[in-house]
Write a protein that holds these residues in place. Structure first.
Motif, PDB file in Angstrom:
ATOM      1  N   GLY A 172     -28.434   6.129 -11.529  1.00 25.30           N
ATOM      2  CA  GLY A 172     -28.184   6.787 -12.804  1.00 25.30           C
ATOM      3  C   GLY A 172     -27.128   7.866 -12.762  1.00 25.30           C
ATOM      4  N   TYR A 173     -26.066   7.638 -12.008  1.00 24.36           N
ATOM      5  CA  TYR A 173     -24.976   8.612 -11.930  1.00 24.36           C
ATOM      6  C   TYR A 173     -23.646   7.897 -12.174  1.00 24.36           C
ATOM      7  CZ  TYR A 173     -28.562  11.408  -9.637  1.00 24.36           C
ATOM      8  OH  TYR A 173     -29.726  12.071  -9.348  1.00 24.36           O
ATOM      9  N   ARG A 337     -22.705  -2.546 -21.059  1.00 21.07           N
ATOM     10  CA  ARG A 337     -23.968  -2.050 -21.616  1.00 21.07           C
ATOM     11  C   ARG A 337     -24.787  -1.317 -20.561  1.00 21.07           C
ATOM     12  NH1 ARG A 337     -27.381  -6.179 -25.155  1.00 21.07           N
ATOM     13  NH2 ARG A 337     -25.407  -5.981 -26.299  1.00 21.07           N
ATOM     14  N   THR A 338     -24.959  -1.930 -19.400  1.00 17.74           N
ATOM     15  CA  THR A 338     -25.758  -1.278 -18.362  1.00 17.74           C
ATOM     16  C   THR A 338     -25.047  -0.040 -17.814  1.00 17.74           C
ATOM     17  OG1 THR A 338     -24.812  -2.806 -16.716  1.00 17.74           O
ATOM     18  CG2 THR A 338     -26.943  -3.391 -17.702  1.00 17.74           C
ATOM     19  N   ALA A 344     -25.867   7.584 -18.737  1.00 16.87           N
ATOM     20  CA  ALA A 344     -26.636   8.520 -19.560  1.00 16.87           C
ATOM     21  C   ALA A 344     -28.092   8.627 -19.126  1.00 16.87           C
ATOM     22  CB  ALA A 344     -26.574   8.080 -21.033  1.00 16.87           C
ATOM     23  N   LEU A 345     -28.474   7.959 -18.036  1.00 13.57           N
ATOM     24  CA  LEU A 345     -29.881   7.856 -17.655  1.00 13.57           C
ATOM     25  C   LEU A 345     -30.577   9.200 -17.466  1.00 13.57           C
ATOM     26  CD1 LEU A 345     -32.088   5.788 -17.058  1.00 13.57           C
ATOM     27  CD2 LEU A 345     -31.435   5.894 -14.647  1.00 13.57           C
ATOM     28  N   THR A 348     -31.827  10.339 -20.716  1.00 11.15           N
ATOM     29  CA  THR A 348     -32.654   9.452 -21.543  1.00 11.15           C
ATOM     30  C   THR A 348     -33.845   8.858 -20.804  1.00 11.15           C
ATOM     31  OG1 THR A 348     -31.267   7.533 -20.975  1.00 11.15           O
ATOM     32  CG2 THR A 348     -30.641   8.819 -22.921  1.00 11.15           C
ATOM     33  N   GLN A 349     -33.994   9.095 -19.484  1.00 12.51           N
ATOM     34  CA  GLN A 349     -35.023   8.394 -18.712  1.00 12.51           C
ATOM     35  C   GLN A 349     -36.431   8.893 -18.993  1.00 12.51           C
ATOM     36  OE1 GLN A 349     -34.344  11.157 -14.736  1.00 12.51           O
ATOM     37  NE2 GLN A 349     -34.210   8.968 -14.553  1.00 12.51           N
ATOM     38  N   ASP A 350     -36.587  10.050 -19.634  1.00 17.15           N
ATOM     39  CA  ASP A 350     -37.905  10.594 -19.970  1.00 17.15           C
ATOM     40  C   ASP A 350     -38.758  10.772 -18.715  1.00 17.15           C
ATOM     41  OD1 ASP A 350     -39.715  11.646 -21.761  1.00 17.15           O
ATOM     42  OD2 ASP A 350     -40.665   9.736 -22.202  1.00 17.15           O
TER      43      ASP A 350
END
Length: 590
Positions: A172-173, A337-338, A344-345, A348-350
């Protein structure tokens, strides 16, 4: 740097006959004036030397058992530290003291390399970065691909749990660090390649900052980057933010001079390129960009006017965005898309709440909160408020431009101290090279209601109004109550101090249905999610049920350390909530 550049000649006040512009008369060695001027430089060199002691003993102890060459090198570093400490307080020439600063830097670099040679397994960031580099080298997609096997057989690598009871196994970077890691995969297995990249970036950052600072301040660069041990430890874990830090250092040194006279030149374009590359390494630099651009615009507008200042900022932003896009181009084309989701993970990953900030109220001081989302609202509002305060009070807050963005993380749901301390070398770079005088002529917006005779009360009221929304959200978050009432009805044990199953009576007092996920914490740590072997997946509003839960490893060893606080925590997603209960388990000590 001559002493005359730091302070005026003290003899100039004694007699007008002694005033000689550009005088070459030297102050006698041992004179009080010379000692007073050099003493702070001596102390700074000494402090940097002392900071190298931290962690060195454990390094030597580890090396002495099986790496005798490294142990011998560490022993020589001890000798260097002690000799430097003596010389820092006894040498009589500024040039000699500057050479001692170089010796301190070399010793710090040596210790950092020795530590990496012994500890290069990496953390979750390093493991994920190395796997992303492997996938990139093989021509496979990098983003949106879960790699759970990386964590199954390595208990030392931490997981990032999410509020929905799962884990984040994806990268996620931004992609710069995997691109730098891929050519080094031949070094070995595990996260070695990633840790070499991040540790190398930290060493480059330390040397770069050392060279860019004025001579008397150079030991401060060694102390902040390599001393104390905290930044080298993050580098050995493989944190991509360290690469972003290295790229930001040349940007932040004398940053108000960027675009001076309305011209960027090669130096300005190079710094803008470093800014874009830093944003392609990790997300933390993203939070600095608006503050930096706002500060540059204010300084340039005070010098040039509105339109030329805007043109300077647009060219900086355009150059940075171009570099950022070039680094991301392959991924934008191959997996758009991925890639967008992965970059942005972290936003948005919560992920579950954690950290040393205000969220500790819900984690440790109360039994939870049904308003966890308000911590995020407070953090975003505080970011906007601090940016607005910088614009309105740039002549006062300008020197703190590089510190302001990280204050907002204190209110975030993930307020780990790494978000504060990994960028602290930038604080030093700005503090030494960006004095308050750099903002004396900066533009500050002053509409009519802020420029009248009651200007001071109006400015105070403006600052308060900007901060109030964030503070209100923080209070709302901190005063939330746990939505689930918990009561342990049965405890099954295996042996004298190991729990194999808990039965928990859960009552939903909230107005919406909730899906509980259970875990136990000992102190501040958190075990992996416990397995629900009996109980409804979703608990309707205003109802109760008994859940039988089991630890992920089969047993939960009860900590024997006296005073260890064991808490049962229950998280839910949509809405994000936390409910907690203190436990006294068999085998534990009060």
């Amino acid at each position: 740097m001559h002493l005359a550049e730091i302070a005026p000649d003290a003899t100039a006040k004694t007699s007008p006959l002694r005033i000689r512009p550009q005088s070459r008369t030297r102050t006698p060695v041992g004179a009080p004036e010379a000692d007073a001027l050099a003493q702070w430089h001596r102390v700074l060199t000494l402090l940097a030397t002392v900071s190298l002691f931290i962690g060195t003993r454990s390094l030597w102890t580890q090396a002495a058992s099986h790496q005798l060459v490294i142990a011998a090198v560490v022993s020589l570093c001890y000798l260097s530290i002690m000799v430097t400490g003596v010389l820092a307080l006894t040498v009589r020439r500024t040039r000699t003291l500057a050479r001692l600063d170089l010796c301190v830097l070399i010793t710090a670099v040596t210790l950092t390399v020795c530590t990496l040679a012994l500890n290069h397994a990496g953390g979750d960031e390093g493991v994920l970065t190395t796997q992303a580099a492997r996938e990139l080298a093989a021509g496979h997609p990098v983003y949106g691909q879960p790699w759970p096997w990386l964590f199954q057989h390595n208990s030392d690598v931490t997981l990032t749990p999410t509020m929905d009871g799962g884990y984040d196994f994806t990268y996620g970077y931004p992609p710069l660090v995997p691109l730098l890691t891929a050519p080094l995969l031949w070094l070995g297995h595990g996260a070695l390649a990633a840790t070499v990249v991040t540790t190398g970036a930290l060493l480059v950052a330390a040397v770069t900052l050392w060279l860019l600072l004025p001579v008397p301040w150079r030991s401060a660069a060694t102390m902040v980057c390599l001393g104390f041990g905290f930044l080298p430890s993050y580098a050995r874990l493989g944190y991509p933010a360290i690469v972003g830090l290295a790229l930001l250092i040349p940007v932040m040194v004398r940053w108000p001079r960027i675009g001076a006279g309305g011209r960027l030149g090669r130096g300005g374009l190079a710094r803008a390129a470093c800014l874009g590359a830093a944003c392609a390494a990790q997300q933390l630099p993203w939070f600095l960009v608006p503050f930096l651009l706002a500060g540059i615009y204010a300084v340039r507008r005070g010098e040039l006017g509105a339109r030329p200042a805007a043109w300077v900022v647009l060219r900086i932003a355009g150059a940075a965005a171009t570099v950022w896009l070039l680094i991301n181009t392959y991924f934008i084309v191959s997996e758009p898309r991925t890639w967008a989701t992965g970059v942005a993970l972290p936003l948005t990953q919560d992920a579950t709440v954690h950290g040393q900030g205000l969220v500790g109220v819900a984690l440790y001081l109360t039994d939870g909160s049904d308003r966890l989302a308000w911590y995020s609202h407070a953090s975003m509002l505080l970011t906007g408020a601090l940016l607005a305060l910088l614009v309105v009070f740039v002549r006062r807050l300008g020197p703190a431009t590089v510190v302001l963005p990280w204050c907002a993380f204190f209110l975030a749901t993930r307020s780990q101290d790494g978000y504060y301390l990994m960028m602290t070398p930038l604080w030093l770079a700005a503090a030494v090279t960006t004095p308050a005088a750099s903002f004396a002529g900066a533009w500050q917006p002053r509409p009519r209601f802020l420029a009248g005779p009651r200007r001071r009360p109006a400015l105070v009221a403006t600052a308060a109004l900007l901060l109030v929304p964030a503070l209100v959200c923080a209070v709302v978050a901190a005063t939330g109550s746990p939505p689930l009432r918990l009561r342990v009805t049965r405890t099954l044990t295996t042996g004298p101090a190991a729990v194999s199953e808990l039965s928990v009576r859960v009552t939903n007092g909230d107005g919406s249905a909730l899906t509980p996920h259970f875990t136990l914490t000992a102190g501040q740590g958190m075990t992996r999610w416990w397995t629900v072997v009996r109980g409804p997946v979703t608990l309707p509003a205003h109802t109760g049920a008994v859940y039988r839960i089991q630890p992920p490893e089969g047993v939960f060893p009860v900590p024997k350390r006296p005073g260890t606080r064991i808490r049962l925590r229950v998280f839910t997603a949509s809405p994000d909530t936390l409910s907690s209960l203190d436990l006294r388990l068999p085998g534990g000590r009060p």
